[in-house]
Design a protein around this motif. Structure first.
Motif, PDB file in Angstrom:
ATOM      1  N   LYS A   1       0.837  -1.200   0.000  1.00 22.32           N
ATOM      2  CA  LYS A   1       0.000   0.000   0.000  1.00 22.32           C
ATOM      3  C   LYS A   1       0.871   1.249   0.000  1.00 22.32           C
ATOM      4  N   GLU A   2       0.322   2.341  -0.510  1.00 20.42           N
ATOM      5  CA  GLU A   2       0.984   3.630  -0.366  1.00 20.42           C
ATOM      6  C   GLU A   2       0.634   4.161   1.012  1.00 20.42           C
ATOM      7  N   VAL A   3       1.649   4.491   1.804  1.00 16.63           N
ATOM      8  CA  VAL A   3       1.449   4.951   3.176  1.00 16.63           C
ATOM      9  C   VAL A   3       1.847   6.420   3.280  1.00 16.63           C
ATOM     10  N   TYR A   4       0.959   7.212   3.864  1.00 18.54           N
ATOM     11  CA  TYR A   4       1.207   8.642   4.056  1.00 18.54           C
ATOM     12  C   TYR A   4       1.121   8.958   5.546  1.00 18.54           C
ATOM     13  N   VAL A   5       2.034   9.770   6.029  1.00 20.66           N
ATOM     14  CA  VAL A   5       2.094  10.096   7.449  1.00 20.66           C
ATOM     15  C   VAL A   5       2.114  11.618   7.617  1.00 20.66           C
ATOM     16  N   PRO A   6       1.721  12.105   8.797  1.00 20.68           N
ATOM     17  CA  PRO A   6       1.613  13.559   8.993  1.00 20.68           C
ATOM     18  C   PRO A   6       2.957  14.274   8.969  1.00 20.68           C
ATOM     19  N   HIS A   7       2.928  15.468   8.417  1.00 22.04           N
ATOM     20  CA  HIS A   7       4.079  16.375   8.483  1.00 22.04           C
ATOM     21  C   HIS A   7       3.545  17.753   8.847  1.00 22.04           C
ATOM     22  N   ILE A   8       3.943  18.235  10.013  1.00 20.33           N
ATOM     23  CA  ILE A   8       3.519  19.554  10.479  1.00 20.33           C
ATOM     24  C   ILE A   8       4.538  20.591  10.022  1.00 20.33           C
ATOM     25  N   HIS A   9       4.060  21.658   9.422  1.00 22.92           N
ATOM     26  CA  HIS A   9       4.985  22.696   8.957  1.00 22.92           C
ATOM     27  C   HIS A   9       4.324  24.065   9.073  1.00 22.92           C
ATOM     28  N   THR A  10       5.115  25.084   8.919  1.00 24.01           N
ATOM     29  CA  THR A  10       4.648  26.456   9.112  1.00 24.01           C
ATOM     30  C   THR A  10       4.449  27.153   7.777  1.00 24.01           C
ATOM     31  N   LEU A  11       3.304  27.798   7.635  1.00 20.71           N
ATOM     32  CA  LEU A  11       3.028  28.633   6.462  1.00 20.71           C
ATOM     33  C   LEU A  11       3.293  30.086   6.831  1.00 20.71           C
ATOM     34  N   MET A  12       3.950  30.794   5.937  1.00 23.27           N
ATOM     35  CA  MET A  12       4.307  32.180   6.204  1.00 23.27           C
ATOM     36  C   MET A  12       3.652  33.085   5.165  1.00 23.27           C
ATOM     37  N   PRO A  13       3.396  34.354   5.501  1.00 22.70           N
ATOM     38  CA  PRO A  13       2.945  35.305   4.490  1.00 22.70           C
ATOM     39  C   PRO A  13       3.959  35.342   3.359  1.00 22.70           C
ATOM     40  N   PRO A  14       3.567  35.534   2.076  1.00 21.93           N
ATOM     41  CA  PRO A  14       2.220  35.899   1.632  1.00 21.93           C
ATOM     42  C   PRO A  14       1.293  34.712   1.360  1.00 21.93           C
ATOM     43  N   MET A  15       1.736  33.469   1.658  1.00 18.45           N
ATOM     44  CA  MET A  15       0.864  32.322   1.428  1.00 18.45           C
ATOM     45  C   MET A  15      -0.394  32.420   2.291  1.00 18.45           C
ATOM     46  N   VAL A  16      -0.248  32.952   3.492  1.00 20.09           N
ATOM     47  CA  VAL A  16      -1.371  33.148   4.407  1.00 20.09           C
ATOM     48  C   VAL A  16      -1.255  34.531   5.010  1.00 20.09           C
ATOM     49  N   GLN A  17      -2.335  35.001   5.656  1.00 22.95           N
ATOM     50  CA  GLN A  17      -2.318  36.351   6.209  1.00 22.95           C
ATOM     51  C   GLN A  17      -1.379  36.471   7.402  1.00 22.95           C
ATOM     52  N   ALA A  18      -1.337  35.429   8.223  1.00 16.49           N
ATOM     53  CA  ALA A  18      -0.465  35.444   9.390  1.00 16.49           C
ATOM     54  C   ALA A  18       0.209  34.083   9.522  1.00 16.49           C
ATOM     55  N   LYS A  19       1.361  34.062  10.159  1.00 17.19           N
ATOM     56  CA  LYS A  19       2.098  32.823  10.364  1.00 17.19           C
ATOM     57  C   LYS A  19       1.205  31.777  11.027  1.00 17.19           C
ATOM     58  N   THR A  20       1.161  30.589  10.448  1.00 21.90           N
ATOM     59  CA  THR A  20       0.326  29.528  11.001  1.00 21.90           C
ATOM     60  C   THR A  20       0.938  28.172  10.670  1.00 21.90           C
ATOM     61  N   SER A  21       0.594  27.165  11.436  1.00 23.04           N
ATOM     62  CA  SER A  21       1.098  25.815  11.147  1.00 23.04           C
ATOM     63  C   SER A  21      -0.033  24.960  10.607  1.00 23.04           C
ATOM     64  N   THR A  22       0.323  24.000   9.788  1.00 16.89           N
ATOM     65  CA  THR A  22      -0.668  23.143   9.153  1.00 16.89           C
ATOM     66  C   THR A  22      -0.076  21.744   8.984  1.00 16.89           C
ATOM     67  N   MET A  23      -0.902  20.811   8.507  1.00 11.38           N
ATOM     68  CA  MET A  23      -0.470  19.428   8.356  1.00 11.38           C
ATOM     69  C   MET A  23      -0.697  18.945   6.935  1.00 11.38           C
TER      70      MET A  23
ATOM     71  N   MET B   1      -0.023  15.229   4.505  1.00 13.37           N
ATOM     72  CA  MET B   1       0.258  13.803   4.610  1.00 13.37           C
ATOM     73  C   MET B   1       1.231  13.451   3.502  1.00 13.37           C
ATOM     74  N   LEU B   2       2.443  13.027   3.901  1.00 16.41           N
ATOM     75  CA  LEU B   2       3.524  12.746   2.961  1.00 16.41           C
ATOM     76  C   LEU B   2       3.880  11.268   2.966  1.00 16.41           C
ATOM     77  N   SER B   3       4.417  10.802   1.850  1.00 14.30           N
ATOM     78  CA  SER B   3       4.658   9.368   1.667  1.00 14.30           C
ATOM     79  C   SER B   3       5.794   8.852   2.550  1.00 14.30           C
ATOM     80  N   LEU B   4       5.570   7.675   3.107  1.00 14.62           N
ATOM     81  CA  LEU B   4       6.585   6.937   3.850  1.00 14.62           C
ATOM     82  C   LEU B   4       6.870   5.681   3.051  1.00 14.62           C
ATOM     83  N   ASP B   5       8.120   5.447   2.699  1.00 20.64           N
ATOM     84  CA  ASP B   5       8.430   4.412   1.719  1.00 20.64           C
ATOM     85  C   ASP B   5       8.907   3.083   2.288  1.00 20.64           C
ATOM     86  N   SER B   6       9.366   3.051   3.531  1.00 18.39           N
ATOM     87  CA  SER B   6       9.889   1.800   4.067  1.00 18.39           C
ATOM     88  C   SER B   6       9.954   1.864   5.583  1.00 18.39           C
TER      89      SER B   6
END
Length: 238
Positions: free
Chosen positions: A77-99, A101-106
């Motif tokens: 199966k393709e397995v995806y796991v959480p990755h928490i990271h920070t979004l910064m302006p100008p992508m968003v109005q204020a600095k925020t963190s989001t999640m 799901m990125l692939s885990l291969d082994s």
């Protein structure tokens, strides 16, 4: 219940459950993890899933998902796991963190992951930039979409649950935000893309006894399947 009162109720329940979870013996968590995992792996919905998302468990106070990850990878199966990271302006109005799901291969890659400030195995920023995103493309800046995106099944964590399939998260809102984004993406990009089956494996001690319920707001997602550490499994009618 007003929003301020709801937030107070959630905070109080999290505090209470935190104390409960820290008192559960490690051998009980190991036993319940094996029982819940066995039930999950026997589900037809899991066996038929080709792309799954799985939370990676903390060292204490949480049902372990290691055997789920191992079985899914062994099954191709393709397995995806959480990755928490920070979004910064100008992508968003204020600095925020989001999640994402990125692939885990082994399992080798799994065991090499470093634990973050919450004790959760996680990709580093350079690693994340090379991983497939469940929304398509590579890394967290998803631009080039792939033909096959999304998840068939998502294994979710939580602090408390009830018989109405309500879930109390850890208070950061990552999974609710991810699912809202997933729904928006599905509606805008691919009308046939379904929401993943939301599965919550949990310890017996995390299930509230009726009539107590998890306090929830409109934006809080219900789970579809509850699997308790004694192998009790219940499905919500979707």
């Amino acid at each position: 219940m007003t929003m301020p009162a709801l937030q107070v109720a959630k905070k109080q329940l999290r505090s209470r459950m935190g104390d409960v979870l820290q008192r559960i013996p490690a051998d009980s968590i190991t036993q319940q993890s094996r029982a819940a995992t066995s039930k999950l792996l026997s589900m037809e919905e899991y066996r038929n899933a080709r792309r799954i998302g799985v939370y990676l468990s903390m060292l204490t106070g949480e049902l372990s998902t290691t055997d789920i990850v191992q079985d899914a990878l062994a099954a191709g199966k393709e397995v995806y796991v959480p990755h928490i990271h920070t979004l910064m302006p100008p992508m968003v109005q204020a600095k925020t963190s989001t999640m994402d799901m990125l692939s885990l291969d082994s399992m080798e890659e799994f065991y090499a992951l470093k634990r973050d400030k919450w004790g959760i195995p996680s990709f580093t920023k350079p690693q994340a930039e090379t991983k497939k995103n469940c929304f398509g493309g590579t890394g967290i800046a998803v631009e080039a979409r792939q033909d096959e995106v999304g998840l068939d099944l998502l294994v979710m964590p939580g602090m408390a649950f009830d018989s109405g399939f309500r879930r109390l998260g850890h208070g950061r809102g990552y999974y609710d935000q991810f699912l809202a984004r997933y729904l928006k993406d599905a509606e805008s990009q691919n009308k046939t893309q379904k929401m993943p089956l939301l599965v919550a494996p949990c310890l017996r001690e995390q299930m509230l006894s009726a009539p107590e319920q998890v306090p929830v707001a409109d934006h809080d997602w219900l789970v579809d399947v509850l699997i308790v550490g004694d192998e009790e499994c219940t499905f919500r009618q979707r």
